[in-house]
Design an enzyme around this catalytic site. Structure first.
Site, PDB file in Angstrom:
ATOM      1  N   CYS A  39      -5.351   2.443   6.077  1.00 11.25           N
ATOM      2  CA  CYS A  39      -6.017   1.221   6.523  1.00 11.25           C
ATOM      3  C   CYS A  39      -5.363   0.736   7.815  1.00 11.25           C
ATOM      4  O   CYS A  39      -4.385   1.308   8.292  1.00 11.25           O
ATOM      5  CB  CYS A  39      -5.914   0.147   5.440  1.00 11.25           C
ATOM      6  SG  CYS A  39      -4.234  -0.492   5.215  1.00 11.25           S
ATOM      7  N   GLU A  56       1.083   3.993   1.915  1.00  8.25           N
ATOM      8  CA  GLU A  56       1.687   4.480   3.159  1.00  8.25           C
ATOM      9  C   GLU A  56       2.767   3.530   3.681  1.00  8.25           C
ATOM     10  O   GLU A  56       3.837   3.971   4.113  1.00  8.25           O
ATOM     11  CB  GLU A  56       0.601   4.664   4.233  1.00  8.25           C
ATOM     12  CG  GLU A  56      -0.485   5.666   3.865  1.00  8.25           C
ATOM     13  CD  GLU A  56      -1.682   5.022   3.193  1.00  8.25           C
ATOM     14  OE1 GLU A  56      -2.789   5.549   3.360  1.00  8.25           O
ATOM     15  OE2 GLU A  56      -1.509   3.986   2.521  1.00  8.25           O
ATOM     16  N   CYS A 102      -1.554  -0.049   7.346  1.00  7.13           N
ATOM     17  CA  CYS A 102      -0.727   1.143   7.212  1.00  7.13           C
ATOM     18  C   CYS A 102      -0.715   1.964   8.497  1.00  7.13           C
ATOM     19  O   CYS A 102       0.295   2.581   8.841  1.00  7.13           O
ATOM     20  CB  CYS A 102      -1.211   1.978   6.034  1.00  7.13           C
ATOM     21  SG  CYS A 102      -0.956   1.165   4.444  1.00  7.13           S
ATOM     22  N   HIS A 127       0.844  -1.187   0.000  1.00 10.95           N
ATOM     23  CA  HIS A 127       0.000   0.000   0.000  1.00 10.95           C
ATOM     24  C   HIS A 127       0.886   1.246   0.000  1.00 10.95           C
ATOM     25  O   HIS A 127       2.072   1.182   0.341  1.00 10.95           O
ATOM     26  CB  HIS A 127      -0.892   0.020   1.235  1.00 10.95           C
ATOM     27  CG  HIS A 127      -1.985  -1.006   1.203  1.00 10.95           C
ATOM     28  ND1 HIS A 127      -3.077  -0.949   2.047  1.00 10.95           N
ATOM     29  CD2 HIS A 127      -2.162  -2.117   0.436  1.00 10.95           C
ATOM     30  CE1 HIS A 127      -3.871  -1.982   1.803  1.00 10.95           C
ATOM     31  NE2 HIS A 127      -3.332  -2.701   0.827  1.00 10.95           N
TER      32      HIS A 127
END
Length: 224
Positions: A136, A108, A139, A106
């Site tokens: 999320c 981040e 992250c 992801h």
């Protein structure tokens, strides 16, 4: 924009100096030691100051949103993140999980991992992260362990799940500020601009998209 449709009364930031308030934000409203309307927007959580966002916050967040647009144009998931230190961008990425065959890639988490390895840093205390969408759970955990001091995001998880039809997801604050961590968390900021990333976007599960790429021989991991 109709904020009530997202369960948010307004995007107004509040500046208060209250050292003992603790804000639990998964449902964007519960507060111990103070009174807050249950539909109020999530803005800032620190040990001391509930601070207004700055013009720089908007500038850096727009960079993250631009990365999300770029990701979408390139067929990636439309999420971008920017890392800032001392008023300057030090790293920026967008989601590459499908292209890299890596479900943890992801925006981040990649941002933190790549920067820390390249700079041989273990703590990002004093740094700020800007995300086109609220981090999320995975992250948020990475942000927690990296000790990032400020988190600014545009689209909330609640907004994202309403758009995608997904199941409700927890907000990032309860994870980032678990234990003794007390990072400042600002969002939703510039939500209209963040939501524009998803205009006309069709949400297809990553595993299905990766399978289609693999069948076509295009899912090999790109060079970093």
């Amino acid at each position: 924009m109709c904020w009530a449709s997202w369960g948010i009364a307004s995007p107004v930031a509040v500046a208060l100096h209250v050292r003992k308030w603790v804000w639990a934000i998964p449902e964007y409203g519960t507060m111990r030691g103070g009174v807050l309307d249950q539909h109020a927007a999530v803005l800032v959580l620190t040990t001391g100051w509930y601070a207004m966002h700055t013009a720089d916050d908007e500038r850096f967040l727009r960079l993250a949103i631009a990365l999300a647009h770029q990701a979408r144009r390139q067929g990636a998931d439309p999420f971008g993140a920017v890392l800032v230190a001392d008023g300057a961008v030090v790293h920026q990425v967008y989601d590459r999980s499908v292209a890299y065959s890596d479900p943890t890639c992801h925006a981040e988490l990649s941002l933190i991992s790549e920067y820390c390895r390249a700079q041989r840093r273990f703590s990002l205390e004093g740094y700020s992260i800007y995300a086109s969408t609220e981090p999320c759970s995975m992250c948020a955990g990475a942000i927690h362990w990296a000790r990032i001091s400020r988190v600014v995001f545009s689209v909330t998880q609640a907004m994202l799940q309403q758009l995608s039809g997904g199941h409700p997801k927890p907000g990032c604050a309860s994870i980032i500020n678990s234990g003794h961590r007390q990072a400042a968390i600002i969002g939703p900021l510039l939500p209209d601009e963040g939501l524009a990333v998803f205009d006309g976007y069709t949400f297809i599960p990553k595993v299905e998209r990766h399978r289609a790429l693999a069948i076509g021989g295009a899912a090999s991991r790109p060079a970093r």
